[in-house]
Design a protein around this motif. Structure first.
Motif, mmCIF file in Angstrom:
data_model
loop_
_atom_site.group_PDB
_atom_site.id
_atom_site.type_symbol
_atom_site.label_atom_id
_atom_site.label_comp_id
_atom_site.label_asym_id
_atom_site.label_seq_id
_atom_site.Cartn_x
_atom_site.Cartn_y
_atom_site.Cartn_z
ATOM 1 N N LEU A 1 0.830 -1.197 0.000
ATOM 2 C CA LEU A 1 0.000 0.000 0.000
ATOM 3 C C LEU A 1 0.873 1.259 0.000
ATOM 4 O O LEU A 1 0.608 2.219 -0.732
ATOM 5 N N LYS A 2 1.926 1.242 0.808
ATOM 6 C CA LYS A 2 2.828 2.394 0.848
ATOM 7 C C LYS A 2 3.551 2.554 -0.490
ATOM 8 O O LYS A 2 3.781 3.684 -0.955
ATOM 9 N N TYR A 3 3.900 1.458 -1.135
ATOM 10 C CA TYR A 3 4.552 1.532 -2.437
ATOM 11 C C TYR A 3 3.620 2.186 -3.460
ATOM 12 O O TYR A 3 4.053 3.022 -4.266
ATOM 13 N N ALA A 4 2.337 1.813 -3.431
ATOM 14 C CA ALA A 4 1.359 2.432 -4.339
ATOM 15 C C ALA A 4 1.277 3.932 -4.086
ATOM 16 O O ALA A 4 1.193 4.730 -5.031
ATOM 17 N N ILE A 5 1.311 4.328 -2.825
ATOM 18 C CA ILE A 5 1.272 5.750 -2.473
ATOM 19 C C ILE A 5 2.538 6.459 -2.941
ATOM 20 O O ILE A 5 2.486 7.507 -3.602
ATOM 21 N N ASP A 6 3.691 5.889 -2.610
ATOM 22 C CA ASP A 6 4.965 6.533 -2.941
ATOM 23 C C ASP A 6 5.159 6.651 -4.447
ATOM 24 O O ASP A 6 5.648 7.682 -4.948
ATOM 25 N N VAL B 1 -5.686 13.664 -13.826
ATOM 26 C CA VAL B 1 -4.332 13.253 -13.449
ATOM 27 C C VAL B 1 -3.833 12.182 -14.408
ATOM 28 O O VAL B 1 -4.605 11.376 -14.933
ATOM 29 N N PHE B 2 -2.544 12.179 -14.648
ATOM 30 C CA PHE B 2 -1.877 11.292 -15.607
ATOM 31 C C PHE B 2 -2.251 11.623 -17.054
ATOM 32 O O PHE B 2 -1.857 10.912 -17.975
ATOM 33 N N ALA B 3 -2.999 12.706 -17.278
ATOM 34 C CA ALA B 3 -3.276 13.177 -18.638
ATOM 35 C C ALA B 3 -3.009 14.670 -18.754
ATOM 36 O O ALA B 3 -2.779 15.170 -19.854
ATOM 37 N N MET B 4 -3.062 15.387 -17.633
ATOM 38 C CA MET B 4 -2.844 16.835 -17.605
ATOM 39 C C MET B 4 -1.996 17.170 -16.381
ATOM 40 O O MET B 4 -2.159 16.546 -15.326
ATOM 41 N N GLU B 5 -1.124 18.148 -16.512
ATOM 42 C CA GLU B 5 -0.261 18.541 -15.392
ATOM 43 C C GLU B 5 -1.070 19.290 -14.345
ATOM 44 O O GLU B 5 -1.833 20.200 -14.672
ATOM 45 N N MET B 6 -0.900 18.905 -13.086
ATOM 46 C CA MET B 6 -1.567 19.574 -11.988
ATOM 47 C C MET B 6 -0.701 20.733 -11.474
ATOM 48 O O MET B 6 0.522 20.595 -11.362
ATOM 49 N N ASP B 7 -1.334 21.834 -11.154
ATOM 50 C CA ASP B 7 -0.643 23.004 -10.602
ATOM 51 C C ASP B 7 -0.678 22.879 -9.080
ATOM 52 O O ASP B 7 -1.477 23.528 -8.397
ATOM 53 N N TRP B 8 0.208 22.021 -8.555
ATOM 54 C CA TRP B 8 0.107 21.620 -7.153
ATOM 55 C C TRP B 8 0.147 22.796 -6.182
ATOM 56 O O TRP B 8 -0.507 22.768 -5.138
ATOM 57 N N GLY B 9 0.898 23.828 -6.500
ATOM 58 C CA GLY B 9 1.018 24.950 -5.582
ATOM 59 C C GLY B 9 -0.287 25.675 -5.315
ATOM 60 O O GLY B 9 -0.406 26.400 -4.324
ATOM 61 N N SER C 1 -9.425 8.622 -8.815
ATOM 62 C CA SER C 1 -9.684 7.192 -8.627
ATOM 63 C C SER C 1 -8.823 6.370 -9.565
ATOM 64 O O SER C 1 -8.420 6.836 -10.633
ATOM 65 N N TRP C 2 -8.552 5.155 -9.191
ATOM 66 C CA TRP C 2 -7.650 4.294 -9.951
ATOM 67 C C TRP C 2 -8.219 3.888 -11.304
ATOM 68 O O TRP C 2 -7.477 3.593 -12.228
ATOM 69 N N GLN C 3 -9.553 3.840 -11.412
ATOM 70 C CA GLN C 3 -10.159 3.271 -12.625
ATOM 71 C C GLN C 3 -10.298 4.276 -13.760
ATOM 72 O O GLN C 3 -10.839 3.945 -14.798
ATOM 73 N N LYS C 4 -9.807 5.477 -13.582
ATOM 74 C CA LYS C 4 -9.916 6.466 -14.656
ATOM 75 C C LYS C 4 -8.694 6.386 -15.579
ATOM 76 O O LYS C 4 -8.562 5.455 -16.346
ATOM 77 N N VAL C 5 -7.785 7.358 -15.492
ATOM 78 C CA VAL C 5 -6.738 7.443 -16.511
ATOM 79 C C VAL C 5 -5.798 6.237 -16.490
ATOM 80 O O VAL C 5 -5.253 5.865 -17.524
ATOM 81 N N MET C 6 -5.639 5.581 -15.350
ATOM 82 C CA MET C 6 -4.702 4.461 -15.295
ATOM 83 C C MET C 6 -5.340 3.133 -15.685
ATOM 84 O O MET C 6 -4.649 2.123 -15.793
ATOM 85 N N GLY C 7 -6.652 3.093 -15.867
ATOM 86 C CA GLY C 7 -7.294 1.856 -16.291
ATOM 87 C C GLY C 7 -7.242 0.752 -15.260
ATOM 88 O O GLY C 7 -7.309 -0.433 -15.599
ATOM 89 N N SER C 8 -7.133 1.097 -13.990
ATOM 90 C CA SER C 8 -7.032 0.094 -12.930
ATOM 91 C C SER C 8 -8.408 -0.260 -12.381
ATOM 92 O O SER C 8 -9.416 0.290 -12.802
ATOM 93 N N GLU C 9 -8.419 -1.164 -11.428
ATOM 94 C CA GLU C 9 -9.693 -1.591 -10.855
ATOM 95 C C GLU C 9 -10.281 -0.497 -9.965
ATOM 96 O O GLU C 9 -9.570 0.305 -9.375
ATOM 97 N N ALA C 10 -11.605 -0.490 -9.872
ATOM 98 C CA ALA C 10 -12.332 0.547 -9.149
ATOM 99 C C ALA C 10 -12.348 0.268 -7.651
ATOM 100 O O ALA C 10 -11.876 -0.760 -7.181
ATOM 101 N N ALA D 1 -0.263 -0.881 -13.235
ATOM 102 C CA ALA D 1 -0.484 0.221 -14.175
ATOM 103 C C ALA D 1 0.548 1.330 -13.965
ATOM 104 O O ALA D 1 1.068 1.903 -14.936
ATOM 105 N N LEU D 2 0.856 1.641 -12.712
ATOM 106 C CA LEU D 2 1.855 2.668 -12.430
ATOM 107 C C LEU D 2 3.227 2.271 -12.978
ATOM 108 O O LEU D 2 3.939 3.091 -13.569
ATOM 109 N N GLU D 3 3.594 1.013 -12.776
ATOM 110 C CA GLU D 3 4.905 0.564 -13.249
ATOM 111 C C GLU D 3 4.964 0.546 -14.777
ATOM 112 O O GLU D 3 6.007 0.845 -15.369
#
Length: 385
Positions: free
Chosen positions: A48-53, A174-182, A190-199, A259-261
Motif C-alpha cells: 500500500l505504501k509503495y502504491a502511495i509513494d 491526473v496522468f493526462a494533464m499537469e496539476m498546478d500543485w502549488g 480514482s484508480w479506474q480512470k486514466v490508469m485503467g485500474s480496478e475501481a 499500471a503505475l509501473e
C-alpha cells in the motif's frame, strides 16, 4: 451506402471509466503475495505504501504534501475533503459544469447546508466564470468534466497564497494533464480512470494548508468513520503511509501498481500526457472533418484530452423528435457493441445525446483510427433506417 469496414480495433475498450487496461495487461502478471494476507501485515502495508509513494513520484507531488488511499473511489475521497475542510462560517464556492460537479453542489447545499455557499454552474460544454470567485472563498471544482469533455484551460483564476482552500476533483485529469500543485490543497482521483485500474479506491492528496485546516477545525456535523482523518486532534499520518481507514482490496492495489509501473516504464506522466494528447487529436480532427458532428465543447482551449464528447448536427438530425435524437447514439453504440468493435462509448446518461470516446494513455492510437470509420458506417445505418 458506405461498405461495412473490415478492420476492427484489437482492443475495443473505449469506456470513460473504468477505462481500458494498458496494452499487454494480464491478470497473470499481477503480484499475488499480498492476497489472502492482512492489509495490516508488514507485506500488506509495504505494498500500500509503495502504491502511495509511486503515485506521488509519478505525479510530481511536492515532498511536503500527503498522499493517502481512501475508500469509495474518487467520490469517497472528494466527499471526505468536503466534510472535513469546508466550514459553515467561511464563504465557499462550488463550481460545476457537468454531472459529477453538480453532485458536489448537491452535497454542499443539501447535506452540509453551507450558509455562505455560492453555486457556480454552466451548461454542458461550457465553463463558468471562474475568475468571479473571490480569493478568500473556499472552492470545490472539477479539473476535467468527465461527462462533458470540458476542462479548465488554466489556473490563472487561483491566486498564489489565496486565503481559501481549493478542493479539486481531478479524477479524469491526473496522468493526462499537469496539476498546478502549488494552487491545490485537496486533490482527489480514482484508480479506474486514466490508469485503467480496478475501481473502488480513491486517492487524497493534501497540501500543508489543507492539513492545517483539518487540524484546526472540528466539524459540527457527524463524520462517518470513513471520513475521519484525525487522531488526537492531529492528522493521522498513518493513513498516508498505507494504514488505510478500512480494509482495501489488495488485488485492486496490485492492479494499480501494475499500471503505475507500466506508465513509469513508458516515461512517466509526461509520456502519458503525450499519449492522451495524440489520441485526442485523432478523434478531435475527425470530429472537425465530419459535418454531422461537433465537439460538445466549442472552445479548443477547454477541450479535454481524455473523455472526448461530441454531439450530432445537420438537417436530418435536427428534424428528429427529442426521443429519436436520444436514440441515435444508443443505436450506434449497439450496432458496434454487437460486432465487438467498440464498447461503452455512449454519452453519459444525464448529458445531451452524444458519444464519448476515452482517449487516455492506456488506449492505443491504432484502435481509435479503426473505430472511427465504424461510427461513420453505423451512423449511415441509423440514418437510412
Amino acid at each position: 451506402m458506405t461498405a461495412e469496414p473490415t478492420l476492427k480495433p484489437e482492443r475495443p475498450f473505449f469506456s470513460s471509466g473504468p477505462t481500458a487496461k494498458h496494452l499487454g495487461w494480464s491478470a497473470s502478471n499481477l503480484k499475488t503475495e499480498s492476497l489472502g494476507r492482512s492489509h495490516r501485515s508488514a507485506l500488506g502495508k509495504s505494498r500500500l505504501k509503495y502504491a502511495i509513494d509511486l503515485s506521488k513520484e509519478m505525479l510530481g507531488v511536492p515532498e511536503d504534501y500527503l498522499v493517502g488511499i481512501m475508500p469509495a473511489s474518487d467520490t469517497g475521497a472528494l466527499e471526505c475533503a468536503m466534510w472535513t475542510m469546508l466550514r459553515p462560517d467561511r464563504p465557499a464556492t462550488v463550481a460545476a459544469w457537468e454531472s459529477f460537479g453538480n453532485v458536489w453542489i448537491q452535497d454542499a447545499v443539501k447535506q452540509l447546508k453551507l450558509p455562505k455557499l455560492t453555486a457556480l454552474d454552466a451548461d454542458y460544454g461550457e465553463i463558468p466564470d471562474l475568475a468571479s470567485i473571490p480569493q478568500d472563498n473556499d472552492v470545490v471544482f472539477t479539473w476535467n468534466g468527465t461527462t462533458s469533455g470540458a476542462k479548465i484551460p488554466n489556473t490563472d483564476w487561483l491566486a498564489e497564497g489565496r486565503e481559501g482552500v481549493t478542493i479539486n476533483d481531478a479524477t479524469s485529469a491526473v496522468f493526462a494533464m499537469e496539476m498546478d500543485w502549488g494552487k491545490l490543497d485537496a486533490t482527489t482521483y480514482s484508480w479506474q480512470k486514466v490508469m485503467g485500474s480496478e475501481a473502488q479506491h480513491g486517492m487524497l492528496i493534501l497540501s500543508p494548508k489543507a492539513v492545517n485546516r483539518i487540524e484546526e477545525y472540528d466539524p459540527k456535523w457527524p463524520l462517518p468513520k470513513l471520513f475521519r482523518l484525525k487522531k488526537g486532534g492531529k492528522i493521522n499520518e498513518g493513513i498516508f503511509r498505507g494504514e488505510t481507514i478500512n480494509t482495501p482490496s489488495m488485488l485492486a492495489t496490485e492492479d494499480y501498481i501494475d499500471a503505475l509501473e507500466w506508465a513509469q516504464a513508458l516515461g512517466g506522466r509526461k509520456a502519458m500526457f503525450e499519449r492522451a494528447d495524440a489520441n485526442a487529436k485523432i478523434v478531435k480532427d475527425w470530429i472537425e472533418a465530419t459535418p454531422w458532428l461537433r465537439n460538445m465543447v466549442s472552445d479548443p482551449a477547454k477541450q479535454t484530452n481524455t473523455g472526448v464528447c461530441f454531439v450530432f448536427q445537420g438537417d436530418w438530425y435536427e428534424s428528429l423528435s427529442d426521443e429519436d435524437k436520444a436514440g441515435v447514439p444508443k443505436k450506434i453504440v449497439k450496432l458496434l457493441e454487437d460486432r465487438d468493435v467498440g464498447y461503452d462509448f455512449n454519452g453519459y446518461r444525464d448529458a445531451p445525446p452524444s458519444l464519448r470516446i476515452w482517449c487516455g494513455g492506456t488506449v492505443e492510437q491504432e484502435d481509435l483510427k479503426r473505430l472511427l470509420p465504424w461510427i461513420e458506417w453505423a451512423y449511415e445505418q441509423v440514418k437510412n433506417g
